[in-house]
Write an enzyme that holds these catalytic residues in place. Structure first.
Site, PDB file in Angstrom:
ATOM      1  N   SER A  54      36.064  42.781  39.864  1.00 29.28           N
ATOM      2  CA  SER A  54      36.373  42.523  38.460  1.00 29.28           C
ATOM      3  C   SER A  54      35.444  41.485  37.844  1.00 29.28           C
ATOM      4  O   SER A  54      34.947  41.678  36.735  1.00 29.28           O
ATOM      5  CB  SER A  54      37.829  42.066  38.338  1.00 29.28           C
ATOM      6  N   ALA A  55      35.199  40.374  38.538  1.00 29.91           N
ATOM      7  CA  ALA A  55      34.321  39.347  37.980  1.00 29.91           C
ATOM      8  C   ALA A  55      32.849  39.740  38.098  1.00 29.91           C
ATOM      9  O   ALA A  55      32.078  39.583  37.144  1.00 29.91           O
ATOM     10  CB  ALA A  55      34.566  38.012  38.690  1.00 29.91           C
ATOM     11  N   ALA A  81      28.895  46.310  48.663  1.00 28.38           N
ATOM     12  CA  ALA A  81      28.962  46.796  50.041  1.00 28.38           C
ATOM     13  C   ALA A  81      29.559  48.192  50.135  1.00 28.38           C
ATOM     14  O   ALA A  81      29.273  48.932  51.080  1.00 28.38           O
ATOM     15  CB  ALA A  81      29.769  45.824  50.902  1.00 28.38           C
ATOM     16  N   HIS A  90      47.399  39.753  46.355  1.00 32.65           N
ATOM     17  CA  HIS A  90      46.868  38.770  45.413  1.00 32.65           C
ATOM     18  C   HIS A  90      46.301  37.531  46.107  1.00 32.65           C
ATOM     19  O   HIS A  90      46.663  36.403  45.755  1.00 32.65           O
ATOM     20  CB  HIS A  90      47.971  38.324  44.438  1.00 32.65           C
TER      21      HIS A  90
END
Length: 541
Positions: free
Chosen positions: A18-19, A40, A478
């Site tokens: 996401s980042a 990867a 998470h």
């Protein structure tokens, strides 16, 4: 044997989660900077990556998932937990549950109070809005034209309406938009979807950026080391199909490999606790004892029920015709249960009336079974309609660690979450089970719930509920915090996300979070990517 390949770039981004996807897209946007993005995993081409319901299909696949496993947890009966993470373009945003949750503003304000200047919620709101495209809601809080579409629940099953009404019957207010001014209350969920299809970071950011001449996206590229000269990062080493490559960065290296991959790569590169590095034959280059520490994850426990008058995963598996029906709804209309990860509503609450902020989430799931999807390789779904209320403590106090298990990138890291090691976590989750039962007992749900299956009506005392949590608690996927942001001796990065003690190296992913910001982490990671890109470009100017 093929010769090693060396290339020169301005910026190298390791990891397309996401980042990382946000950063690579934003840095290449102006056309002035040459950007290399290394992933990867492979491309994000699977059909099940488009359907939010496909998460369960993907989480057991080794080609798109890092199949990590924790060390035995003494507080969970010595059980090893599976911790799957995305291994494809988009990272975990391509395989997760698509739930869109920013989290409580207070947690970000607390980051700033701990020394992360510029990370209070008011500082971060422009970055949340920048990536978001949401129809409706207060424009003060919500973004309209970003690359990531966010949609409200469109599968308004009667039982979802009944769950929210049951929460109201317990005295909890309904919250129309938990991603606006306040997260407290009962709400229908929001998702990273567009017309019901997943909006991963790869879809929202990388697809529009792929045609840029100054951006190169390389898949199946395993980064093995950050190359350091003196006190400066000048590139990375990676391999593709056994062929060694070296990439040099004229400006910066940005590591966005996630809360597991990032600290692992730092340690492989000699950045971390010297005692741990020497134990595995790695010469220390930069002393940072906080690398791999401060590991936090949401432990989920749950109450499951035999149900009636509703259909979910249990019926999808048992009735092929229903499977075809919801598939047609998804393919032709972008609606129905396949546009969700089988979670449709939530209640964000306080475990005690004396608390100022909510510390619990109870979430409605449309299935029941002995084991949730991907916790084991067998689904274990009950042979009748079922519902589950997942219970998650929003701000876990337990802290774990993640470190090398060997000197090679082929050796997976040793993950020790230490969940339930703090007594407050035990108290809050026990209160959460009681709250879930209270919601289930309300008149609004009487037409849908037949009986409680797990932990079962015989589990009444605190001791019995705690024993159940230890027997059955699982990850919520998470993990955060393993390269914590801050200004103290245990911090790994500063508020600019620059790694302490080494130049031209930043970390930007969930590992930099000092504490858990929310009940879900993907929205926060997209925000981190936007803020990191803005800081990097500001330095370039």
């Amino acid at each position: 044997m093929e010769k090693p390949v060396t290339e020169d770039w301005d910026y190298i981004v390791v990891g397309s989660g996401s980042a990382g996807s946000v950063i690579a897209a934003r840095l290449s946007e102006c056309g002035r900077h040459r950007v290399l993005l290394l992933e990867a995993g492979g491309p994000d081409h699977l059909f099940w990556m488009r359907a939010p319901l496909g998460t369960g299909q993907m989480l057991r696949r080794e080609d798109v998932i890092w199949q990590y496993e924790t060390e035995p947890n003494p507080e969970l009966r010595g059980r090893r937990l599976r911790w799957p993470r995305g291994k494809t373009l988009g990272g975990s945003s391509s395989v997760n549950g698509t739930l869109f949750v920013r989290g409580d503003h207070w947690h970000y304000d607390d980051w700033a109070a701990r020394g992360a200047t510029g990370w209070a919620f008011d500082d971060l709101l422009p970055y949340f809005k920048k990536f978001e495209s949401f129809a409706g809601g207060d424009p003060h809080w919500r973004g309209r034209n970003g690359p990531i579409s966010v949609e409200r629940l469109n599968a308004r099953l009667p039982v979802s309406e009944a769950f929210v009404e049951a929460c109201r019957q317990t005295g909890l207010p309904e919250n129309e938009d938990y991603n606006a001014a306040e997260c407290y209350g009962a709400s229908f969920l929001q998702y990273n979807t567009k017309f019901g299809r997943r909006q991963s970071a790869a879809v929202g950011y990388l697809r529009p950026a792929k045609g840029r001449a100054n951006l190169k996206i390389v898949t199946d590229a395993m980064v093995t080391q950050i190359n350091v000269s003196g006190n400066r990062a000048d590139g990375v080493s990676y391999s593709i199909g056994g062929v060694a490559h070296t990439a040099r960065a004229g400006r910066e290296v940005i590591i966005s490999a996630g809360s597991i991959g990032t600290p692992h790569l730092l340690e492989l590169s000699g950045i971390g606790n010297p005692d741990i590095l020497r134990r595995h034959g790695i010469a220390p280059r930069v002393v940072l004892p906080g690398v791999g520490e401060n590991l936090i994850d949401h432990l989920q426990t749950r109450v499951s029920f035999e149900a009636r008058n509703t259909r979910g995963l249990n019926e999808i598996i048992r009735r092929p015709l229903y499977k075809y029906w919801i598939g047609a709804q998804f393919l032709f209309f972008g609606k129905g249960l396949m546009t969700t990860p089988l979670a449709t509503a939530q209640a964000v609450v306080r475990s005690s009336p004396h608390l100022l902020r909510p510390d619990l989430k109870v979430q409605l799931h449309h299935f029941s079974g002995k084991d949730r999807m991907a916790y084991s390789k067998e689904l274990g779904i009950d042979p009748h309609p079922g519902l589950t209320f997942g219970v998650v403590q929003l701000s876990p106090q337990s802290r774990g660690s993640l470190h090398l298990s060997g000197p090679s990138s082929d050796a997976p890291p040793s993950i020790r979450p230490n969940q339930l090691s703090h007594p407050e976590d035990v108290r809050v989750l026990t209160a959460g089970l009681r709250l879930a039962r209270q919601v289930a007992s309300q008149p609004a749900l009487s037409d849908y719930i037949v009986k409680e299956l797990r932990p079962g009506p015989d589990a009444v005392s605190d001791h019995e509920l705690v024993e159940y949590i230890r027997d059955s608690g699982q990850t919520s996927y998470h993990p955060i915090g393993t390269c914590r942001m801050g200004i103290d001796s245990q911090a790994v990065v500063d508020p600019q996300l620059k790694v302490h003690g080494i130049e031209r190296l930043r970390v930007a992913d969930a590992s930099i979070m000092p504490t858990m910001p929310a009940s879900n982490t993907n929205a926060a990671c997209l925000m981190i990517g936007e803020k990191a890109a803005a800081m990097i470009l500001a330095d370039a100017r």
